[in-house]
Design an enzyme around this catalytic site. Sequence first.
Site, PDB file in Angstrom:
ATOM      1  N   VAL A 156       0.781  -1.067   0.217  1.00  0.00           N
ATOM      2  CA  VAL A 156       0.107   0.019  -0.094  1.00  0.00           C
ATOM      3  C   VAL A 156       0.934   1.425   0.121  1.00  0.00           C
ATOM      4  O   VAL A 156       0.521   2.388  -0.791  1.00  0.00           O
ATOM      5  CB  VAL A 156      -1.163   0.026   1.098  1.00  0.00           C
ATOM      6  CG1 VAL A 156      -1.702   1.353   1.270  1.00  0.00           C
ATOM      7  CG2 VAL A 156      -1.954  -1.138   0.926  1.00  0.00           C
ATOM      8  N   TYR A 157       2.173   1.221   0.513  1.00  0.00           N
ATOM      9  CA  TYR A 157       3.006   2.359   0.679  1.00  0.00           C
ATOM     10  C   TYR A 157       3.312   2.647  -0.935  1.00  0.00           C
ATOM     11  O   TYR A 157       3.300   3.949  -1.206  1.00  0.00           O
ATOM     12  CB  TYR A 157       4.249   2.053   1.334  1.00  0.00           C
ATOM     13  CG  TYR A 157       5.394   2.948   1.300  1.00  0.00           C
ATOM     14  CD1 TYR A 157       5.401   4.233   1.421  1.00  0.00           C
ATOM     15  CD2 TYR A 157       6.707   2.489   0.708  1.00  0.00           C
ATOM     16  CE1 TYR A 157       6.409   5.093   1.245  1.00  0.00           C
ATOM     17  CE2 TYR A 157       7.450   3.227   0.352  1.00  0.00           C
ATOM     18  CZ  TYR A 157       7.486   4.685   0.607  1.00  0.00           C
ATOM     19  OH  TYR A 157       8.643   5.528   0.573  1.00  0.00           O
ATOM     20  N   ALA A 158       3.868   1.603  -1.431  1.00  0.00           N
ATOM     21  CA  ALA A 158       4.192   1.802  -3.162  1.00  0.00           C
ATOM     22  C   ALA A 158       2.932   2.230  -3.704  1.00  0.00           C
ATOM     23  O   ALA A 158       3.108   3.280  -4.675  1.00  0.00           O
ATOM     24  CB  ALA A 158       4.727   0.568  -3.662  1.00  0.00           C
ATOM     25  N   SER A 160       0.406   4.074  -2.807  1.00  0.00           N
ATOM     26  CA  SER A 160       0.302   5.674  -2.378  1.00  0.00           C
ATOM     27  C   SER A 160       1.027   6.462  -2.988  1.00  0.00           C
ATOM     28  O   SER A 160       0.724   7.578  -3.432  1.00  0.00           O
ATOM     29  CB  SER A 160       0.311   5.665  -0.561  1.00  0.00           C
ATOM     30  OG  SER A 160       1.445   5.521  -0.346  1.00  0.00           O
ATOM     31  N   LYS A 161       2.578   5.980  -3.239  1.00  0.00           N
ATOM     32  CA  LYS A 161       3.493   6.775  -3.972  1.00  0.00           C
ATOM     33  C   LYS A 161       3.203   6.768  -5.327  1.00  0.00           C
ATOM     34  O   LYS A 161       3.317   8.026  -6.017  1.00  0.00           O
ATOM     35  CB  LYS A 161       4.896   6.470  -3.497  1.00  0.00           C
ATOM     36  CG  LYS A 161       5.205   6.583  -2.083  1.00  0.00           C
ATOM     37  CD  LYS A 161       5.352   8.258  -1.833  1.00  0.00           C
ATOM     38  CE  LYS A 161       5.738   8.791  -0.415  1.00  0.00           C
ATOM     39  NZ  LYS A 161       5.808  10.041  -0.490  1.00  0.00           N
TER      40      LYS A 161
END
Length: 340
Positions: A156-158, A160-161
């Site tokens: 999810v981090y990737a 979001s970016k």
Amino acid sequence: MNKVTKKIVVTGSAGFIGFSLCEKLLERGDIIIGIDNHNDYYEPEIKEARYLKLKGNLNYLHYRVDLKDSNALENIFKTHNPLKVVNLAAQAGVRYSLKNPLSYINSNILGFANILENCRKYKVEHLVYASTSSVYGANTKMPFSENDNANHPLSVYAASKKSNELMAHAYSYLYKLPTTGLRFFTVYGPWGRPDMALFKFTKNILEEKPIDVFNNGKHSRDFTYIDDIVEGVIKTLDEPADTNFEWNSDLPDPASSIAPWKIYNIGNNKPVQLMDYIRAIEKALNKKAKINYLPLQLGDVQDTFANINSLNKKFNYKPLTSVDEGVSRFVKWYKSYYKL
């Protein structure tokens, strides 16, 4: 010769990269408006220590504000009317995103939307923002290039970016807001984040505790020293994305060719095996690590390797710091900071 600008907003100014960037910008005479919410994702004490080092400079102003607070953020932009913005504030970390994915949506997407809207409304000349090598996700072609497809994030981090890159593209096209996204590759060095491997490994080795090594050590990373990262950020900040740039994105949208929007990899261009990285830490500490080998962690990318041809061609960007030198500098700082 550097193009000295006045009134630059730096979000995440009490964070690792933000703090280091602020120091360099202040050295050359810029007025910095720092924004950071000082959250407790990792030990707040190190954020306070970074802030206190910046606080003594008369050209530094600091706001303890969360980017999700749209009213407070707009008041800062309205008061200072900055020329440029560097957005480094984000919920970071791949592994934490497995436990708390919504924090990434709130901080990285809603917060970034508020940054974009204020940049549009107050006619900011250039927005530079942090993306990540994690956007390459399941890609296996090395080195990673900005021309490669980046539509298969593994966390999810990737995701979001990658969303930030798309959001910036829309604002660049619709409102002619110059934006530059920087895909950072494993940044390390003094004043680093305690949740990252170098910090954890150093702490545990010194305390004679085992270190957790995922994928049985079969990782490689394009470790990039903080000073080299900051140099790249400043070079891109000083020159806004051109409306007539060479197409280098994975977005199949012809409108992008007339948008002042750019994406760059910013890495060391020299991937290092994780076990060699650990050996560099052992050498700097003069102490052997006790290793707890573990399987591949969900969400982790196995290898990263930055193609930095675009950044080199445009800005003559050439990272100079070797891993041995960078790790040695970190260990020296760590022992001094914790009075060991």
